[in-house]
Design a protein around this motif. Structure first.
Motif, PDB file in Angstrom:
ATOM      1  N   ALA A   7     -38.250  59.486 -17.028  1.00 24.97           N
ATOM      2  CA  ALA A   7     -37.845  60.791 -17.643  1.00 24.97           C
ATOM      3  C   ALA A   7     -36.655  60.972 -17.691  1.00 24.97           C
ATOM      4  CB  ALA A   7     -38.848  61.819 -17.461  1.00 24.97           C
ATOM      5  N   LEU A   8     -35.631  61.412 -18.680  1.00 26.84           N
ATOM      6  CA  LEU A   8     -34.306  61.957 -18.637  1.00 26.84           C
ATOM      7  C   LEU A   8     -34.286  63.425 -19.278  1.00 26.84           C
ATOM      8  CD1 LEU A   8     -32.484  58.782 -19.836  1.00 26.84           C
ATOM      9  CD2 LEU A   8     -32.806  59.478 -17.344  1.00 26.84           C
ATOM     10  N   PRO A   9     -33.525  63.879 -18.687  1.00 29.54           N
ATOM     11  CA  PRO A   9     -33.573  65.488 -19.100  1.00 29.54           C
ATOM     12  C   PRO A   9     -33.022  65.802 -20.587  1.00 29.54           C
ATOM     13  CG  PRO A   9     -31.604  65.225 -17.655  1.00 29.54           C
ATOM     14  CD  PRO A   9     -32.600  63.994 -17.575  1.00 29.54           C
ATOM     15  N   ASP A  10     -31.841  64.667 -20.962  1.00 32.06           N
ATOM     16  CA  ASP A  10     -31.288  64.875 -22.109  1.00 32.06           C
ATOM     17  C   ASP A  10     -31.510  63.953 -23.284  1.00 32.06           C
ATOM     18  OD1 ASP A  10     -30.203  62.786 -20.889  1.00 32.06           O
ATOM     19  OD2 ASP A  10     -28.271  63.063 -21.285  1.00 32.06           O
ATOM     20  N   ARG A  11     -32.651  63.140 -23.234  1.00 31.71           N
ATOM     21  CA  ARG A  11     -32.973  62.355 -24.241  1.00 31.71           C
ATOM     22  C   ARG A  11     -34.527  61.531 -24.162  1.00 31.71           C
ATOM     23  NH1 ARG A  11     -27.808  58.595 -23.616  1.00 31.71           N
ATOM     24  NH2 ARG A  11     -27.055  60.713 -23.214  1.00 31.71           N
ATOM     25  N   GLU A  12     -34.889  61.058 -25.172  1.00 31.30           N
ATOM     26  CA  GLU A  12     -36.026  60.502 -25.313  1.00 31.30           C
ATOM     27  C   GLU A  12     -36.255  59.045 -24.653  1.00 31.30           C
ATOM     28  OE1 GLU A  12     -39.241  61.859 -25.789  1.00 31.30           O
ATOM     29  OE2 GLU A  12     -38.484  63.839 -26.408  1.00 31.30           O
ATOM     30  N   THR A  13     -37.012  58.664 -23.815  1.00 26.56           N
ATOM     31  CA  THR A  13     -36.928  57.314 -23.240  1.00 26.56           C
ATOM     32  C   THR A  13     -38.233  56.602 -23.738  1.00 26.56           C
ATOM     33  OG1 THR A  13     -38.031  57.937 -21.337  1.00 26.56           O
ATOM     34  CG2 THR A  13     -35.408  57.926 -21.460  1.00 26.56           C
ATOM     35  N   ARG A  14     -38.141  55.352 -23.670  1.00 25.73           N
ATOM     36  CA  ARG A  14     -39.354  54.615 -23.884  1.00 25.73           C
ATOM     37  C   ARG A  14     -39.410  53.229 -23.024  1.00 25.73           C
ATOM     38  NH1 ARG A  14     -42.820  54.660 -28.264  1.00 25.73           N
ATOM     39  NH2 ARG A  14     -43.954  52.602 -28.764  1.00 25.73           N
ATOM     40  N   SER A  15     -40.404  52.619 -23.027  1.00 26.79           N
ATOM     41  CA  SER A  15     -40.410  51.214 -22.465  1.00 26.79           C
ATOM     42  C   SER A  15     -41.153  50.210 -23.204  1.00 26.79           C
ATOM     43  CB  SER A  15     -41.262  51.181 -21.056  1.00 26.79           C
ATOM     44  OG  SER A  15     -42.591  51.288 -21.517  1.00 26.79           O
ATOM     45  N   LEU A  16     -40.926  48.971 -23.017  1.00 25.00           N
ATOM     46  CA  LEU A  16     -41.633  47.969 -24.075  1.00 25.00           C
ATOM     47  C   LEU A  16     -42.877  47.890 -23.783  1.00 25.00           C
ATOM     48  CD1 LEU A  16     -39.181  44.599 -23.935  1.00 25.00           C
ATOM     49  CD2 LEU A  16     -39.816  46.275 -25.875  1.00 25.00           C
ATOM     50  N   ALA A  17     -43.534  48.337 -22.634  1.00 27.45           N
ATOM     51  CA  ALA A  17     -45.081  48.316 -22.192  1.00 27.45           C
ATOM     52  C   ALA A  17     -45.778  49.438 -23.054  1.00 27.45           C
ATOM     53  CB  ALA A  17     -45.158  48.945 -20.893  1.00 27.45           C
ATOM     54  N   GLN A  18     -44.987  50.311 -23.982  1.00 30.53           N
ATOM     55  CA  GLN A  18     -45.667  51.220 -24.759  1.00 30.53           C
ATOM     56  C   GLN A  18     -45.724  50.573 -26.080  1.00 30.53           C
ATOM     57  OE1 GLN A  18     -42.561  54.334 -23.319  1.00 30.53           O
ATOM     58  NE2 GLN A  18     -44.206  55.531 -24.490  1.00 30.53           N
ATOM     59  N   SER A  19     -45.204  49.214 -26.318  1.00 32.43           N
ATOM     60  CA  SER A  19     -45.557  48.648 -27.502  1.00 32.43           C
ATOM     61  C   SER A  19     -46.152  47.358 -27.547  1.00 32.43           C
ATOM     62  CB  SER A  19     -43.933  47.953 -28.214  1.00 32.43           C
ATOM     63  OG  SER A  19     -43.197  49.524 -28.428  1.00 32.43           O
ATOM     64  N   GLY A  20     -46.693  47.072 -26.345  1.00 27.14           N
ATOM     65  CA  GLY A  20     -47.394  45.831 -25.939  1.00 27.14           C
ATOM     66  C   GLY A  20     -47.544  45.345 -24.620  1.00 27.14           C
ATOM     67  N   PRO A  21     -47.931  44.464 -24.131  1.00 24.83           N
ATOM     68  CA  PRO A  21     -47.741  44.191 -22.749  1.00 24.83           C
ATOM     69  C   PRO A  21     -46.509  43.830 -22.047  1.00 24.83           C
ATOM     70  CG  PRO A  21     -49.292  42.395 -24.239  1.00 24.83           C
ATOM     71  CD  PRO A  21     -48.566  43.299 -25.082  1.00 24.83           C
ATOM     72  N   ALA A  22     -46.243  44.463 -20.979  1.00 27.19           N
ATOM     73  CA  ALA A  22     -44.767  44.232 -20.344  1.00 27.19           C
ATOM     74  C   ALA A  22     -44.565  42.992 -20.052  1.00 27.19           C
ATOM     75  CB  ALA A  22     -44.904  45.267 -19.028  1.00 27.19           C
ATOM     76  N   PRO A  23     -43.332  42.452 -20.559  1.00 28.51           N
ATOM     77  CA  PRO A  23     -42.825  41.089 -20.173  1.00 28.51           C
ATOM     78  C   PRO A  23     -42.482  40.969 -18.628  1.00 28.51           C
ATOM     79  CG  PRO A  23     -41.371  42.297 -21.892  1.00 28.51           C
ATOM     80  CD  PRO A  23     -42.270  43.260 -21.504  1.00 28.51           C
ATOM     81  N   ASP A  24     -42.939  39.561 -18.335  1.00 25.69           N
ATOM     82  CA  ASP A  24     -42.473  39.362 -16.893  1.00 25.69           C
ATOM     83  C   ASP A  24     -41.046  39.544 -16.762  1.00 25.69           C
ATOM     84  OD1 ASP A  24     -42.964  37.867 -14.294  1.00 25.69           O
ATOM     85  OD2 ASP A  24     -41.534  36.614 -15.347  1.00 25.69           O
ATOM     86  N   ARG A  25     -40.744  40.319 -15.634  1.00 26.27           N
ATOM     87  CA  ARG A  25     -39.334  40.594 -15.461  1.00 26.27           C
ATOM     88  C   ARG A  25     -38.313  39.287 -15.236  1.00 26.27           C
ATOM     89  NH1 ARG A  25     -36.130  41.986 -10.701  1.00 26.27           N
ATOM     90  NH2 ARG A  25     -37.048  40.254 -10.047  1.00 26.27           N
ATOM     91  N   ASP A  26     -38.790  38.183 -14.397  1.00 22.19           N
ATOM     92  CA  ASP A  26     -38.148  37.165 -14.235  1.00 22.19           C
ATOM     93  C   ASP A  26     -37.923  36.325 -15.514  1.00 22.19           C
ATOM     94  OD1 ASP A  26     -37.616  37.912 -11.564  1.00 22.19           O
ATOM     95  OD2 ASP A  26     -39.119  36.525 -10.764  1.00 22.19           O
ATOM     96  N   GLY A  27     -39.118  36.159 -16.325  1.00 25.53           N
ATOM     97  CA  GLY A  27     -39.106  35.505 -17.704  1.00 25.53           C
ATOM     98  C   GLY A  27     -37.989  36.276 -18.632  1.00 25.53           C
ATOM     99  N   PHE A  28     -38.198  37.300 -18.651  1.00 28.83           N
ATOM    100  CA  PHE A  28     -37.067  38.251 -19.498  1.00 28.83           C
ATOM    101  C   PHE A  28     -35.818  37.951 -19.286  1.00 28.83           C
ATOM    102  CE2 PHE A  28     -34.573  41.743 -20.401  1.00 28.83           C
ATOM    103  CZ  PHE A  28     -34.695  41.978 -21.746  1.00 28.83           C
ATOM    104  N   ALA A  29     -35.418  37.790 -17.782  1.00 32.69           N
ATOM    105  CA  ALA A  29     -34.180  37.720 -17.173  1.00 32.69           C
ATOM    106  C   ALA A  29     -33.725  36.406 -17.619  1.00 32.69           C
ATOM    107  CB  ALA A  29     -34.064  37.620 -15.758  1.00 32.69           C
ATOM    108  N   ILE A  30     -34.316  35.277 -17.805  1.00 31.04           N
ATOM    109  CA  ILE A  30     -33.973  33.906 -18.204  1.00 31.04           C
ATOM    110  C   ILE A  30     -33.802  34.106 -19.776  1.00 31.04           C
ATOM    111  CG2 ILE A  30     -34.960  31.500 -18.611  1.00 31.04           C
ATOM    112  CD1 ILE A  30     -36.505  31.829 -15.915  1.00 31.04           C
TER     113      ILE A  30
END
Length: 237
Positions: free
Chosen positions: A133-156
Motif C-alpha cells: 500500500a502507498l499513501p499517494d497512489r493506487e497500487t496493484r499486483s499481477l496476482a490480482q489479474s491471474g496466477p502470479a508469475p514465477d519470479r525467476d521465470g519472469f526475470a528471464i
C-alpha cells in the motif's frame, strides 16, 4: 542472472561495482529476494514484498547512440512486453509518461535510471505477487489479474525483452521507439495533470511527444506546453 537473498538497493550495488572498476558485462542482472532501501523516481521509496521482482542491470553507453535518458522509454517498453506474456487479456495495461506501466489505472511497476560514467544503471521493480500500500497512489499486483508469475521465470523473460528493445534502440534510433511507446500509452487527447519540475501543477490534454520524448500538453487556451520532467496523473483513470 545473479540472485542475492537481501540487499539495500540493487541499483546502488551495481553503481558501487562500477565505481570500484569491477568489470561488468552488459546483460548481467542482479536480482534480490528482498530489498531494504529500494528507490524510485524523485527519491521515492520502493517497498518490496516476497515474490515480487526487484532487479538491476547495467547498459554500456556508446557514441552515436540516442540520448541516454531515452532508455527510460526502452525500459518501459521492455517491461510492457514482458508483462503481456503473463496476462490472459491485455486490457488495462498501459504506459504512462515518462516510464510508468499501469494496470487498470494502478501503479505496479517502478523504473529507475541512473548514470555512472559510460554506463546507465537500470533498476526495475514489478509487483508480481503482492502490492504494498502507498499513501499517494493506487497500487496493484499481477496476482490480482491471474496466477502470479514465477519470479525467476519472469526475470528471464524481462531480460530477453530488454535485450531486444536495446537492439532496436541502437539500430533504428529514437523515432520508431517513441512511435511504439505512443501506441501503448494513454491516448492522444487524454486529460492529464502534470506536476512539473518547477513544482507547478498543469492541467491539459495529451498532445504527443517531442522528438526527444518530452511530453506535449495542450492547455485549455490551445497553447502547447512542453514538459521535460514531472509526475503525470491520467485524470479519470
Amino acid at each position: 542472472m545473479e540472485t542475492i537473498a537481501e540487499t539495500g538497493s540493487t541499483n546502488a550495488d551495481l553503481i558501487a561495482r562500477l565505481t570500484a572498476g569491477e568489470p561488468l558485462l552488459e546483460g548481467h542482472w542482479l536480482v534480490a529476494d528482498r530489498q531494504r532501501a529500494g528507490r524510485g523516481r524523485q527519491g521515492r521509496q520502493w517497498i518490496d514484498a516476497p515474490g515480487n521482482f526487484m532487479g538491476s542491470t547495467a547498459i554500456r553507453l556508446h557514441p552515436g547512440e540516442p540520448p541516454a535518458p531515452s532508455l527510460s522509454f526502452v525500459a518501459a517498453l521492455a517491461v510492457y512486453e514482458a508483462i503481456l506474456a503473463h496476462l490472459a487479456q491485455p486490457v488495462g495495461l498501459m504506459l504512462k509518461w515518462p516510464n510508468d506501466v499501469l494496470l487498470s489505472g494502478s501503479k505496479f511497476v517502478g523504473i529507475l535510471l541512473e548514470r555512472e560514467g559510460d554506463w546507465a544503471v537500470l533498476g526495475i521493480g514489478v509487483n508480481l505477487a503482492a502490492a504494498p500500500a502507498l499513501p499517494d497512489r493506487e497500487t496493484r499486483s499481477l496476482a490480482q489479474s491471474g496466477p502470479a508469475p514465477d519470479r525467476d521465470g519472469f526475470a528471464i523473460g524481462l531480460a530477453d525483452c530488454l535485450s531486444r528493445e536495446l537492439d532496436r534502440w541502437r539500430q533504428f534510433g529514437l523515432a520508431p521507439l517513441l512511435a511504439r511507446w505512443l501506441a501503448a500509452a494513454h491516448p492522444l487527447g487524454s486529460a492529464l495533470s502534470v506536476h512539473d519540475g518547477r513544482g507547478i501543477r498543469v492541467h491539459g490534454r495529451f498532445a504527443g511527444l517531442e522528438l526527444d520524448g518530452a511530453l506535449r500538453l495542450r492547455l485549455d487556451d490551445g497553447r502547447v506546453h512542453v514538459i521535460h520532467a514531472g509526475d503525470v496523473v491520467v485524470e479519470g483513470s
